[in-house]
Design an enzyme around this catalytic site. Structure first.
Site, PDB file in Angstrom:
ATOM      1  N   CYS A   4      48.120  44.207  34.217  1.00  0.00           N
ATOM      2  CA  CYS A   4      48.676  43.308  35.228  1.00  0.00           C
ATOM      3  C   CYS A   4      48.618  41.850  34.765  1.00  0.00           C
ATOM      4  CB  CYS A   4      47.919  43.464  36.549  1.00  0.00           C
ATOM      5  SG  CYS A   4      48.878  42.941  37.995  1.00  0.00           S
ATOM      6  N   ASP A  18      40.359  46.463  45.166  1.00  0.00           N
ATOM      7  CA  ASP A  18      40.038  45.325  44.316  1.00  0.00           C
ATOM      8  C   ASP A  18      38.738  44.695  44.789  1.00  0.00           C
ATOM      9  OD1 ASP A  18      40.290  43.418  42.351  1.00  0.00           O
ATOM     10  OD2 ASP A  18      42.047  42.432  43.192  1.00  0.00           O
TER      11      ASP A  18
END
Length: 212
Positions: free
Chosen positions: A10, A130
């Site tokens: 990412c 996350d």
């Protein structure tokens, strides 16, 4: 669940890093369209090279608390395969966006067990856990709580779980063994300098993740 954990790199900001990640075996690439991110790219300016990437790699647009109009505009881009909603999007927003038919990931900042208690209401089985960092939306380098993520995974077998937050080549194998996610997601853990991925770190991360 897939026999092999998938790897998403990412915060990709340039063609060279994207092509290297693909060469090394990345399954998906994340492009940050959130203007306050240190890995932000303008999707209009970068369209040419992103659209030229191989079709077997999933191209994910990462957005934070967009308007429904913005989310629809990005999802309509022919070279984006999936959206990642990484802000405070409500279940109602997700339900409306789901009507577009575009696959999407809903990110959850795993502050405590309650934070991920009702993920079904987000109208997607793609849930990213996350690390919780007040006022920030991913890419912080802070490590997600493996124990909480492990418990969530065990209690939600129908979820396609993506695990993110402080993952590196040193800890990703443990994370995979404990949490058993569908995919792992990394940004800062494969960087030696801001906005630039490191080939050696990407190679080590992907090998470690897949070895588990």
């Amino acid at each position: 669940m897939s026999a092999r954990v998938r790897v998403k790199i990412c915060g990709v900001t340039n063609r060279a890093d994207a092509e290297t990640a693909i060469e090394l075996g990345a399954d998906a690439l994340g492009f940050n369209f959130y203007e306050d991110s240190k890995r932000f790219i303008d999707f209009r300016a970068e369209a040419e090279w992103i659209s030229s990437l191989p079709p077997f790699v999933t191209r994910v647009a990462v957005v934070v608390s967009p308007s429904l109009e913005q989310a629809r505009e990005i999802s309509a881009l022919p070279w984006i395969d999936m959206l990642q909603l990484h802000g405070g999007e409500s279940p109602q927003f997700c339900a409306e966006f789901a009507k577009t038919g575009m696959p999407f990931i809903k990110a959850i900042a795993l502050r405590d067990e309650a934070a991920a208690a009702n993920t079904a209401e987000f109208c997607t089985r793609n849930i990213l856990l996350d690390a919780f960092v007040p006022g920030q939306f991913g890419g912080t380098g802070h490590t997600v709580d493996f124990a909480l993520a492990e418990k969530f995974s065990a209690q939600n077998p129908g979820v396609a779980l993506l695990l993110s937050g402080g993952l590196t080549a040193e800890n990703v194998a443990e994370a995979v063994r404990r949490v058993r996610p569908f995919a792992v997601d990394v940004a800062s853990g494969v960087e030696r300098e801001p906005r630039k991925k490191d080939r050696g770190l990407m190679r080590a991360f992907i090998e470690a993740a897949q070895s588990a």
